[in-house]
Design a protein around this motif. Structure first.
Motif, PDB file in Angstrom:
ATOM      1  N   THR A 229       0.864  -1.179   0.000  1.00 49.91           N
ATOM      2  CA  THR A 229       0.000   0.000   0.000  1.00 49.91           C
ATOM      3  C   THR A 229       0.895   1.222   0.000  1.00 49.91           C
ATOM      4  OG1 THR A 229      -1.664  -1.195   1.302  1.00 49.91           O
ATOM      5  CG2 THR A 229      -1.874   1.216   1.177  1.00 49.91           C
ATOM      6  N   VAL A 230       0.792   2.025  -1.056  1.00 53.32           N
ATOM      7  CA  VAL A 230       1.634   3.212  -1.162  1.00 53.32           C
ATOM      8  C   VAL A 230       1.083   4.289  -0.246  1.00 53.32           C
ATOM      9  CG1 VAL A 230       2.504   4.995  -2.714  1.00 53.32           C
ATOM     10  CG2 VAL A 230       2.295   2.629  -3.515  1.00 53.32           C
ATOM     11  N   GLU A 231       1.957   4.811   0.621  1.00 56.75           N
ATOM     12  CA  GLU A 231       1.603   5.863   1.581  1.00 56.75           C
ATOM     13  C   GLU A 231       2.605   6.993   1.440  1.00 56.75           C
ATOM     14  OE1 GLU A 231       1.764   3.646   5.215  1.00 56.75           O
ATOM     15  OE2 GLU A 231      -0.286   2.861   4.990  1.00 56.75           O
ATOM     16  N   GLY A 232       2.282   7.953   0.562  1.00 56.80           N
ATOM     17  CA  GLY A 232       3.229   9.014   0.266  1.00 56.80           C
ATOM     18  C   GLY A 232       4.430   8.463  -0.465  1.00 56.80           C
ATOM     19  N   SER A 233       5.618   8.728   0.079  1.00 57.58           N
ATOM     20  CA  SER A 233       6.836   8.179  -0.536  1.00 57.58           C
ATOM     21  C   SER A 233       7.179   6.806   0.007  1.00 57.58           C
ATOM     22  CB  SER A 233       8.009   9.135  -0.295  1.00 57.58           C
ATOM     23  OG  SER A 233       8.269   9.257   1.103  1.00 57.58           O
ATOM     24  N   ASN A 234       6.440   6.330   0.992  1.00 57.35           N
ATOM     25  CA  ASN A 234       6.698   5.031   1.602  1.00 57.35           C
ATOM     26  C   ASN A 234       5.674   4.013   1.120  1.00 57.35           C
ATOM     27  OD1 ASN A 234       8.749   6.287   3.088  1.00 57.35           O
ATOM     28  ND2 ASN A 234       7.373   6.735   4.799  1.00 57.35           N
ATOM     29  N   THR A 323      10.820 -14.239  -2.334  1.00 51.79           N
ATOM     30  CA  THR A 323       9.641 -13.820  -3.093  1.00 51.79           C
ATOM     31  C   THR A 323       9.948 -12.490  -3.762  1.00 51.79           C
ATOM     32  OG1 THR A 323       8.203 -14.837  -1.432  1.00 51.79           O
ATOM     33  CG2 THR A 323       7.185 -13.290  -2.985  1.00 51.79           C
ATOM     34  N   ARG A 324       9.913 -12.476  -5.070  1.00 56.81           N
ATOM     35  CA  ARG A 324      10.140 -11.221  -5.779  1.00 56.81           C
ATOM     36  C   ARG A 324       8.810 -10.485  -5.916  1.00 56.81           C
ATOM     37  NH1 ARG A 324      13.115 -11.648 -11.398  1.00 56.81           N
ATOM     38  NH2 ARG A 324      11.071 -12.458 -11.961  1.00 56.81           N
ATOM     39  N   PHE A 325       8.830  -9.168  -5.706  1.00 61.23           N
ATOM     40  CA  PHE A 325       7.599  -8.392  -5.795  1.00 61.23           C
ATOM     41  C   PHE A 325       7.928  -6.971  -6.230  1.00 61.23           C
ATOM     42  CE2 PHE A 325       9.205  -7.431  -1.608  1.00 61.23           C
ATOM     43  CZ  PHE A 325       8.831  -6.115  -1.372  1.00 61.23           C
ATOM     44  N   GLY A 326       6.914  -6.235  -6.564  1.00 57.36           N
ATOM     45  CA  GLY A 326       7.056  -4.835  -6.927  1.00 57.36           C
ATOM     46  C   GLY A 326       6.008  -4.018  -6.201  1.00 57.36           C
ATOM     47  N   VAL A 327       6.311  -2.751  -6.006  1.00 61.99           N
ATOM     48  CA  VAL A 327       5.380  -1.836  -5.350  1.00 61.99           C
ATOM     49  C   VAL A 327       4.752  -0.962  -6.434  1.00 61.99           C
ATOM     50  CG1 VAL A 327       5.132   0.024  -3.677  1.00 61.99           C
ATOM     51  CG2 VAL A 327       6.747  -1.843  -3.234  1.00 61.99           C
ATOM     52  N   ARG A 328       3.455  -1.029  -6.578  1.00 59.77           N
ATOM     53  CA  ARG A 328       2.746  -0.192  -7.545  1.00 59.77           C
ATOM     54  C   ARG A 328       1.279  -0.169  -7.196  1.00 59.77           C
ATOM     55  NH1 ARG A 328      -0.308  -3.866  -8.171  1.00 59.77           N
ATOM     56  NH2 ARG A 328      -0.397  -5.460  -9.777  1.00 59.77           N
ATOM     57  N   THR A 329       0.564   0.815  -7.725  1.00 59.94           N
ATOM     58  CA  THR A 329      -0.877   0.871  -7.559  1.00 59.94           C
ATOM     59  C   THR A 329      -1.540   0.661  -8.912  1.00 59.94           C
ATOM     60  OG1 THR A 329      -1.038   3.258  -7.885  1.00 59.94           O
ATOM     61  CG2 THR A 329      -0.639   2.474  -5.641  1.00 59.94           C
ATOM     62  N   VAL A 330      -2.649  -0.036  -8.894  1.00 58.38           N
ATOM     63  CA  VAL A 330      -3.406  -0.336 -10.105  1.00 58.38           C
ATOM     64  C   VAL A 330      -4.860   0.055  -9.868  1.00 58.38           C
ATOM     65  CG1 VAL A 330      -4.334  -2.214 -11.498  1.00 58.38           C
ATOM     66  CG2 VAL A 330      -1.908  -2.153 -10.976  1.00 58.38           C
ATOM     67  N   THR A 331      -5.424   0.822 -10.793  1.00 60.22           N
ATOM     68  CA  THR A 331      -6.811   1.250 -10.671  1.00 60.22           C
ATOM     69  C   THR A 331      -7.514   1.099 -12.013  1.00 60.22           C
ATOM     70  OG1 THR A 331      -6.205   2.902  -9.001  1.00 60.22           O
ATOM     71  CG2 THR A 331      -8.363   3.153 -10.051  1.00 60.22           C
ATOM     72  N   PHE A 332      -8.681   0.450 -11.989  1.00 61.92           N
ATOM     73  CA  PHE A 332      -9.581   0.436 -13.137  1.00 61.92           C
ATOM     74  C   PHE A 332     -10.762   1.347 -12.793  1.00 61.92           C
ATOM     75  CE2 PHE A 332      -7.242  -3.402 -14.092  1.00 61.92           C
ATOM     76  CZ  PHE A 332      -7.180  -3.411 -15.489  1.00 61.92           C
ATOM     77  N   ASP A 333     -10.810   2.494 -13.429  1.00 63.94           N
ATOM     78  CA  ASP A 333     -11.842   3.486 -13.145  1.00 63.94           C
ATOM     79  C   ASP A 333     -12.940   3.378 -14.209  1.00 63.94           C
ATOM     80  OD1 ASP A 333     -13.060   6.341 -13.528  1.00 63.94           O
ATOM     81  OD2 ASP A 333     -12.168   6.345 -11.522  1.00 63.94           O
ATOM     82  N   PRO A 334     -14.203   3.308 -13.794  1.00 64.55           N
ATOM     83  CA  PRO A 334     -15.278   3.133 -14.786  1.00 64.55           C
ATOM     84  C   PRO A 334     -15.475   4.340 -15.700  1.00 64.55           C
ATOM     85  CG  PRO A 334     -16.189   3.485 -12.602  1.00 64.55           C
ATOM     86  CD  PRO A 334     -14.720   3.312 -12.416  1.00 64.55           C
ATOM     87  N   ASP A 335     -14.955   5.514 -15.301  1.00 62.85           N
ATOM     88  CA  ASP A 335     -15.124   6.713 -16.114  1.00 62.85           C
ATOM     89  C   ASP A 335     -13.854   7.136 -16.840  1.00 62.85           C
ATOM     90  OD1 ASP A 335     -17.834   7.100 -15.317  1.00 62.85           O
ATOM     91  OD2 ASP A 335     -17.106   7.865 -13.394  1.00 62.85           O
ATOM     92  N   LYS A 336     -12.694   6.818 -16.249  1.00 61.74           N
ATOM     93  CA  LYS A 336     -11.440   7.349 -16.780  1.00 61.74           C
ATOM     94  C   LYS A 336     -10.476   6.276 -17.269  1.00 61.74           C
ATOM     95  CE  LYS A 336     -11.751  11.330 -13.673  1.00 61.74           C
ATOM     96  NZ  LYS A 336     -11.082  12.079 -12.560  1.00 61.74           N
ATOM     97  N   GLY A 337     -10.798   5.011 -17.099  1.00 65.79           N
ATOM     98  CA  GLY A 337      -9.946   3.953 -17.607  1.00 65.79           C
ATOM     99  C   GLY A 337      -8.924   3.452 -16.608  1.00 65.79           C
ATOM    100  N   PHE A 338      -7.793   3.033 -17.111  1.00 64.94           N
ATOM    101  CA  PHE A 338      -6.770   2.351 -16.306  1.00 64.94           C
ATOM    102  C   PHE A 338      -5.705   3.329 -15.825  1.00 64.94           C
ATOM    103  CE2 PHE A 338      -2.630   0.156 -16.131  1.00 64.94           C
ATOM    104  CZ  PHE A 338      -2.903  -0.772 -15.133  1.00 64.94           C
TER     105      PHE A 338
END
Length: 958
Positions: A229-234, A323-338
């Motif tokens: 969960t991205v919280e500012g720069s952390n 365990t390899r992982f990455g930090v990112r946020t993903v959003t599918f917005d019904p009005d504005k897309g991905f």
């Protein structure tokens, strides 16, 4: 003497230093808490039979076969001899080696496999492993990433299980069956008779196999889940850890989590003490920590962290799991897309099957990488795994390269088998930052317009959310408005022409949307006039199926006109075998791809490059070799991301035109030999240029390797483009010369192709073996080993000899004699010109003598096997093999008990040699794939074509 003494001192010091180093290294090696060993090398393979047990090496004929433990039969019996079988390394697809046949299913590429071909539809694999005695006390597991299809696995004659799906990874704990300190026999039977998909799917162990060794207290398979969960720069990391305790007593332990960045530095850590598990149980342990100044994973900067998890018992590390992982946020917005990391991104995607020219579905890891790079070269940023779980290495590479993925399940449903396959997919793949969406179904026609479709979509969505609450799910539908589309979390439209996408969006404004399939254009690389007789279609972008799908250009314009549409996945990225729309036989591959089966870009890929990338480019189609069409107008089209393009023929301008957004330019140009030139401009400044020239006759072979330095690991590959050039060095776009390939050094050829959807040339030459079992075994007890001419004679009457397969109780066993004659028979096999017949015999006694048709013969040792090469002209309708030997201890009964139904006493193999490595160019292109064999050194690939200057590529394995 003094120099010798000094030398001895120096050597002694060196040895002492070496021993000191090993004194440090060996304990560290001994303390390795977890081993995951790739066991792809050195398997034995043979075709079985789908209908006849006798031709399936007698599999399933043994009494108590499935009634008693350890009664594996045929190749599942550890005593079975596979010395006559072919050696293969995995991954292996036996279907790609089969010929094309009109009776084969066109959707599967018309390969000679399936119900009409029972002799080709079952494959057996065997491998012997030595597991050291020092492993006793550890848990030992076999892990298969994928076997197509309906696989049955045995270990040391013990049945482990059956996996019906060809796409789901599976695992067997074999600890209780292991012969520690000795050999262990793995046997796998795959039956590809029944199809799962409507496209080429291959056959066999086409993905990796692993041997995993752990402490009884260990992290479970796919036992970590890292949510960020991205919280500012952390970033806050929430970790779920599944631990298994296989001990028969409760265990206490501590858990240490360390986050390691791309430089190998620990940047966050936490330790949990005083954890425990009851005997033979598992538990989930939650933890969280903060990752300061988190480096986000993105398309442009796919940054990866590693979570290193250690289990400690009494202060000692007993398991370590990365365990390899990455930090990112993903959003599918019904009005504005991905949105990725809060930034709007249009998904520029392609659908792809796991199939490549030459190798079928058995893609080496390096080829997975190469294919993704080919897609990225024309702007692809998203990959839909159609229509099955992808191989794990593809997702690893998508993580590294920065490619978004729709990860797709095989079939909709909630039965235990289907949900177990779905659970394995989610648990395996949920730590990959590349995965942005789970697809739980595709065009389920029996569900799309029914309430059950809505219900199943919702049930599967809830099931996925319990396993992974961080991602949304989708269902790709060919019809919307009811059924699965209403139940989908993110609606996936397959083909805009089949849907009222605007109407659906208005009725379901809360539902994000994506074009999961669009295009289905039908084009043949390098063809510009339809030629149905050769199953070739012109390469100009157009509606492939009017009324059902759009052109690539129309599809992208419709997506860009709708901000709420998250993006588009073109059907398809690569051409693939099967689904030969609009042709049947003799077509053997699809023509939907933006690139052909070898990865050469078609013209439609250049359209996408013009609208999906910013690097200045311009592309002209068609080629400019049109002898016999002088003066006739040619449809010339140009793609560019410039704002204007000027076209020239032989230096004369044909006009400058502004480039319409997301479109192309078009000229009608009367053909005249020479040079066609397109110059692209941006704000009046030339930014790109391309020339298309009329070429002369082919003069030389040209090779362009992807790379020439390979890892000496036995798996690294190089893709080699093959063309021919004229005397001026210009590639000839219409060439169809045959190229012969020859490789030397520590390298091998593993596949070739040319992208022609109608070519029936061999993809991957391989020798083919067929087997004739020896039968009617009879034995004769003798006291005199010096005169055996009559019992071994061709005319010997064996009617009153003993049948060694007939069991006699101990009290009925005859007294042992000094010697024994053992005799079997075989029919004359059909042997074609160029084929070779070899009789494989056993070493039944140290002093044995062998006779074929009454003539004494001497067996040769070849690759560890005892063989007798047969002269086909000397064989008769009925033939005999006789052993003369001292009576074995235990007599005939003991000899038979070790023979696996007599199969170890003799088998006849007829070998059809592999076809030569050669391929015709198709419209100027072909491809061959070179792989390292595992040894370091230099080698060469020589490419020869009649009448042309040959070329050689030098390779180095390091």
């Amino acid at each position: 003497m003094r120099k010798a003494a000094e030398g001895s001192i120096r050597i002694g010091a060196w040895v002492a230093a070496l021993l000191f180093v090993w004194g440090l290294v060996l304990p560290a090696m001994a303390q390795t808490p977890r081993e995951r060993l790739n066991i792809d090398k050195d398997w034995r393979f043979a075709y079985g039979h789908a209908d006849e047990a006798q031709r399936d090496f007698g599999y399933g004929l043994r009494p108590f076969f499935f009634a008693k433990a350890g009664y594996g039969d045929g190749p599942a019996n550890p005593e079975f001899s596979d010395v006559s079988w072919r050696k293969v390394d995995l991954p292996h697809d036996w279907a790609v080696e089969l010929p094309f046949d009109q009776r084969g299913n066109a959707n599967h590429g018309s390969k000679a496999i399936g119900h009409p071909f029972p002799e080709n539809s079952v494959g057996w694999y065997r491998k012997t492993l030595t597991i050291p005695a020092s492993d006793k006390g550890r848990r030992i597991s076999l892990e298969f990433d994928g076997v197509y299809r309906n696989s049955v696995v045995w270990i040391n004659g013990h049945y482990l299980g059956t996996e019906p799906s060809g796409y789901s990874g599976f695992r067997y704990d074999i600890t209780d069956y292991v012969n520690f300190g000795g050999e262990n026999l793995i046997a796998v039977r795959a039956d590809a008779t029944v199809e799962e998909g409507w496209y080429y799917e291959g056959a066999g162990i086409y993905r990796h196999v692993w041997l995993t060794k752990t402490d009884p207290l260990h992290v479970a398979q796919w036992g970590t889940f890292v949510r960020s969960t991205v919280e500012g720069s952390n970033a806050r990391l929430d970790i779920d850890l599944t631990v298994q305790n296989a001990f028969k007593t409760a265990q206490g332990f501590a858990i240490r989590h360390e986050v390691v960045d791309a430089r190998g530095q620990v940047v966050a850590e936490t330790t949990q003490a005083d954890r425990s598990l009851n005997a033979v149980s598992e538990g989930v342990f939650a933890a969280n920590l903060t990752l300061g100044a988190a480096h986000l994973w993105s398309l442009e900067d796919p940054y990866l962290y590693t979570l290193r998890t250690s289990l400690l018992r009494d202060g000692q590390v007993v398991d370590r799991y990365d365990t390899r992982f990455g930090v990112r946020t993903v959003t599918f917005d019904p009005d504005k897309g991905f949105f990725l990391n809060g930034k709007a991104v249009k998904l520029q995607g392609t659908n792809n099957h796991q199939d490549h020219a030459g190798v079928g579905v058995a893609l080496p890891d390096g080829l997975q990488t190469w294919r993704l790079k080919q897609l990225k070269s024309f702007g692809v940023n998203a990959y839909r795994a159609s229509h099955h779980p992808p191989t794990p290495e593809l997702l690893d590479e998508a993580d590294r390269l920065g490619m978004l993925v729709i990860d797709e399940h095989r079939m909709m449903g909630t039965s235990p088998e289907i949900t177990h396959q779905l659970e394995r997919l989610i648990r395996r793949d949920r730590n990959h930052p590349s995965v942005i969406l789970w697809s739980v179904g595709n065009e389920e026609w029996a569900l799309e317009w029914k309430d059950i479709g809505t219900h199943l979509a919702l049930e599967m969505q809830d099931f996925v959310k319990r396993l992974d609450p961080t991602r949304r799910t989708t269902v790709a539908t060919s019809g919307s408005g009811k059924g699965t589309s209403v139940g989908a979390d993110v609606i996936g439209f397959n083909y805009g022409a089949q849907h009222d996408v605007d109407g659906f969006h208005a009725q379901h404004p809360e539902k994000p949307a994506i074009m999961t399939e669009e295009g289905s254009t039908l084009t043949t690389r390098g063809i510009y006039f339809d030629d149905p007789a050769r199953v070739h279609l012109n390469a100009y972008d157009r509606q492939g199926r009017p009324g059902s799908s759009l052109s690539i250009e129309e599809g992208w314009n419709r997506v860009m006109a709708r901000p709420w549409m998250s993006g588009m996945f073109v059907w398809t990225g690569f051409d693939y075998r099967g689904e030969t729309t609009p042709f049947g036989w003799p077509a053997i591959s699809s023509q939907f791809g933006m690139v052909d089966t070898t990865g050469v870009l078609k013209d439609t890929a250049y359209y996408l490059k013009s609208v999906w990338t910013d690097q200045p480019m311009v592309h002209i189609l068609p080629h400019w070799n049109w002898a016999g069409h002088e003066g006739q107008p040619i449809d010339v089209r140009v793609y560019s991301n410039g704002d204007a393009v000027e076209l020239f023929l032989n230096g004369k301008s044909l006009g400058r035109q502004p480039m319409p957004r997301y479109s192309h330019l078009k000229w009608r140009v009367p053909y005249a030999p020479g040079i066609l030139t397109a110059r692209a401009y941006q704000k009046g400044r030339q930014v790109a240029v391309q020339n298309v020239s009329t070429t002369a006759a082919p003069a030389a072979v040209v090779a362009r390797p992807y790379k020439t330095a390979l890892k000496a690991d036995g798996s690294d590959i190089s893709v080699v483009w093959v063309q021919v050039s004229d005397k001026k060095g210009r590639p000839v776009p219409t060439a169809d010369n045959r190229i012969d390939f020859e490789v030397s050094g520590p390298f091998r050829l593993i596949g070739m192709g040319n992208g022609d959807p109608g070519s029936h040339e061999v993809d991957r030459p391989a020798e083919r073996h067929r087997y004739v079992s020896l039968s009617n075994w009879r034995s004769l007890a003798i006291d005199d080993l010096t005169d055996t001419s009559r019992p071994v004679a061709e005319t010997a009457d064996t009617a009153n000899w003993r049948d060694p397969s007939q069991w006699l109780p101990p009290e009925a066993q005859p007294p042992l004699t000094k010697g024994l004659v053992l005799r079997g028979e075989f029919a004359r096999p059909a042997i074609n010109t160029g084929e070779q017949a070899v009789l494989f015999v056993g070493q039944l006694a140290p002093d044995q003598h062998l006779y074929v048709n009454g003539q004494a013969v001497t067996a040769q040792t070849v690759d560890g096997a005892q063989v007798i090469r047969l002269d086909a002209s000397q064989l008769k309708d009925r033939n005999s093999l006789s052993y003369v030997m001292t009576m074995p201890a235990g007599g005939v009964q003991a000899l038979y008990d070790q023979s696996v139904g007599g199969s170890r006493w003799g088998s006849l193999r007829v070998t059809t040699p592999a076809a030569p490595w050669q391929r015709r160019l198709f419209n100027g292109w072909a491809q061959v794939i070179v792989q390292s064999t595992g040894e370091p050194g230099r080698g060469h690939l020589r490419l020869v074509s009649s009448g042309l200057t040959a070329t050689t590529v030098d390779f180095q394995a390091e």
